[in-house]
Enzyme design. Structure first.
Site, PDB file in Angstrom:
ATOM      1  N   ASP A  83       0.815  -0.894  -0.277  1.00 25.85           N
ATOM      2  CA  ASP A  83      -0.123  -0.096  -0.054  1.00 25.85           C
ATOM      3  C   ASP A  83       0.721   0.948   0.110  1.00 25.85           C
ATOM      4  OD1 ASP A  83      -2.226   1.601  -0.163  1.00 25.85           O
ATOM      5  OD2 ASP A  83      -2.328   1.156   2.474  1.00 25.85           O
ATOM      6  N   ASP A 105       2.601   5.059  -5.217  1.00 27.17           N
ATOM      7  CA  ASP A 105       2.039   6.103  -5.367  1.00 27.17           C
ATOM      8  C   ASP A 105       2.804   7.526  -5.400  1.00 27.17           C
ATOM      9  OD1 ASP A 105       0.934   8.480  -4.538  1.00 27.17           O
ATOM     10  OD2 ASP A 105       0.172   8.035  -2.303  1.00 27.17           O
ATOM     11  N   GLY A 225      -8.877   5.987   1.130  1.00 21.81           N
ATOM     12  CA  GLY A 225      -9.805   6.758   2.283  1.00 21.81           C
ATOM     13  C   GLY A 225     -11.027   6.086   2.795  1.00 21.81           C
ATOM     14  N   ILE A 268      -9.315   0.262   2.801  1.00 22.51           N
ATOM     15  CA  ILE A 268     -10.687   0.355   4.309  1.00 22.51           C
ATOM     16  C   ILE A 268      -9.225  -0.113   5.641  1.00 22.51           C
ATOM     17  CG2 ILE A 268     -12.362  -0.828   6.577  1.00 22.51           C
ATOM     18  CD1 ILE A 268     -13.721  -1.349   3.503  1.00 22.51           C
ATOM     19  N   ASP A 269      -9.172   0.944   5.804  1.00 18.01           N
ATOM     20  CA  ASP A 269      -8.294   0.571   7.629  1.00 18.01           C
ATOM     21  C   ASP A 269      -8.826   1.213   8.918  1.00 18.01           C
ATOM     22  OD1 ASP A 269      -5.874  -0.012   8.720  1.00 18.01           O
ATOM     23  OD2 ASP A 269      -4.811   1.384   7.733  1.00 18.01           O
ATOM     24  N   SER A 270      -9.083   2.438   8.708  1.00 20.05           N
ATOM     25  CA  SER A 270      -9.353   3.022   9.905  1.00 20.05           C
ATOM     26  C   SER A 270     -10.714   2.143  10.274  1.00 20.05           C
ATOM     27  CB  SER A 270      -9.782   4.957   9.390  1.00 20.05           C
ATOM     28  OG  SER A 270      -8.601   5.149   9.075  1.00 20.05           O
TER      29      SER A 270
HETATM   30  P1  13P Z   1      -9.088   4.626   5.791  1.00 19.31           P
HETATM   31  O1  13P Z   1      -8.402   5.412   6.582  1.00 19.31           O
HETATM   32  O2  13P Z   1     -10.308   5.465   5.063  1.00 19.31           O
HETATM   33  O3  13P Z   1      -9.430   3.395   5.983  1.00 19.31           O
HETATM   34  O4  13P Z   1      -7.778   4.349   4.126  1.00 19.31           O
HETATM   35  C1  13P Z   1      -6.976   3.252   4.420  1.00 19.31           C
HETATM   36  C2  13P Z   1      -6.583   3.573   2.675  1.00 19.31           C
HETATM   37  O5  13P Z   1      -6.828   4.328   1.225  1.00 19.31           O
HETATM   38  C3  13P Z   1      -4.892   2.535   3.112  1.00 19.31           C
HETATM   39  O6  13P Z   1      -5.045   3.217   1.309  1.00 19.31           O
HETATM   40  O1  G3H Z   2      -2.838   4.592   3.629  1.00 20.44           O
HETATM   41  C1  G3H Z   2      -2.776   5.151   3.927  1.00 20.44           C
HETATM   42  C2  G3H Z   2      -2.996   3.441   5.546  1.00 20.44           C
HETATM   43  O2  G3H Z   2      -3.840   3.613   6.590  1.00 20.44           O
HETATM   44  C3  G3H Z   2      -2.179   2.911   6.571  1.00 20.44           C
HETATM   45  O3  G3H Z   2      -1.685   3.867   7.206  1.00 20.44           O
HETATM   46  O4  G3H Z   2       0.433   4.070   7.443  1.00 20.44           O
HETATM   47  O5  G3H Z   2      -0.481   4.393   9.233  1.00 20.44           O
HETATM   48  O6  G3H Z   2       0.032   1.957   8.158  1.00 20.44           O
HETATM   49  P1  G3H Z   2      -0.582   3.377   8.111  1.00 20.44           P
HETATM   50 ZN    ZN Z   3      -4.833   4.501   0.739  1.00 20.91          ZN
END
Ligand code: 13P
Ligand code: G3H
Ligand code: ZN
Length: 322
Positions: A83, A105, A225, A268-270
């Protein structure tokens, strides 16, 4: 089955009007929670590792944990993706080290530089059977060490996408249509209030998405995001000692609409972080004398699983696609 690339999963997702969830992984519990959910719902999945995750957990640990998930869930197509790779060297290291997909990126660089760096990564990756995601346009918010300030983000310019894809040979394209990274995607003053007093964020720019689709028919689009920042987990965090006022995400119905179009990958991460943190805070509030990580990480892992299942059903539409 061994780790797969995203090639076939994107083709099926495009044709079937659904998207694949790309979830960031940093430790064993997150990997277990995600892969248990996708196995139960028979959904393909992308497990993605950021530069920060690699620095935290170490490349080898993460690859081996993902390999363990592949062994435990032999019927599930799993791709391992870098990522927000920010350099050729980082992408190369992940390609050489077992990833099946990388993102370069270079979206913060001028157009021609973005093309040149993306092209360099594509040539190396394709030679090794690895696919490449690139990005045009910039999102607000924090990703790894980069923070794009509010107002400094820019939507993707549809008139650039064909030339970019032609010249780079990338396999998928992340575009900026109003999503942003983190748990604070909009400021309250950017939102309106509905009848219940809940803040409603501005709509995603579906006009930009549709214009990109017209110019790139059949080509997989990616949304970063895309967490929804569910109220219940923000409330849980705040109830049990946290302080996250005004956290606002992307409404799930808008993402579902995008998934039915050409958006084949939704990041999806947050939401996973919020679900884990809320549950860990709750656990400690209810069990102040406990100190065994297995006890407080168990509900957190279950929360990851429940969150991923919710996303598969409400947002992605990727259940029972294997
Ligand atoms: P969120 O912060 O919305 O979860 O996005 C995660 C993301 O885009 C990781 O690349
Ligand atoms: O877009 C980024 C992801 O949410 C990963 O987050 O760089 O804190 O691991 P991080
Ligand atoms: Zn991202």
């Amino acid at each position: 089955m061994p780790l797969v690339t995203t090639k076939e999963m994107f083709k099926k997702a495009y044709d079937g009007g659904y998207a694949i969830g790309a979830f960031n992984v940093n430790n064993m519990e997150i990997i277990q929670g995600i892969t248990e959910a996708v196995d139960e719902l028979k959904s393909p999945v992308i497990l993605q590792v950021s530069k920060g995750a690699r620095a935290y957990a170490n490349h080898t640990y993460l690859v081996k944990l993902v390999e363990a998930a592949v062994i435990e869930h032999p019927d599930i197509p799993i791709a391992l993706h870098l990522d927000h790779g920010d350099s050729f060297e980082l992408c190369k290291s992940c390609i050489d080290g077992g990833f099946t997909s990388v993102m370069i990126d270079a979206s913060s660089k001028p157009f021609e530089e973005n093309i040149a760096l993306t092209r360099q990564v594509v040539e190396y990756a394709h030679d090794k059977g690895v696919v490449v995601e690139a990005e045009l346009g910039t999102l607000e918010g924090v990703e790894d060490e980069v923070k794009v300030e509010a107002g400094c983000a820019s939507y993707t310019r549809p008139e650039e996408v064909e030339e970019f894809v032609d010249k780079t040979g990338c396999d998928s394209l992340a575009i900026a249509i109003g999503t942003s990274h983190g748990a604070y995607k909009f400021r309250p003053e950017q939102c309106t209030r509905n009848a219940d007093g809940i803040l409603v964020p501005p709509s995603l720019r579906f006009d930009v998405l549709e214009e990109c689709i017209k110019r790139l028919p059949g080509f997989p689009i990616v949304l970063h995001g895309s967490s929804s920042v569910p109220r219940e987990f923000v409330d849980m965090i705040n109830t049990y000692g946290g302080n996250m006022p005004d956290a606002i995400g992307i409404p799930e119905d808008q993402l579902r609409k995008a998934a039915k179009l050409a958006v084949c990958k939704i990041n999806i991460d947050s939401d996973i972080r919020l679900a884990m943190t809320g549950n860990i805070r709750k656990y400690f509030a209810e069990h102040p004398d406990h100190f065994d990580p297995r006890q407080y990480l168990k509900p957190a892992r279950q929360a990851v699983k429940d969150m991923v299942a919710r996303k598969i059903v409400n947002v992605l539409g990727s259940d029972h696609k294997i």
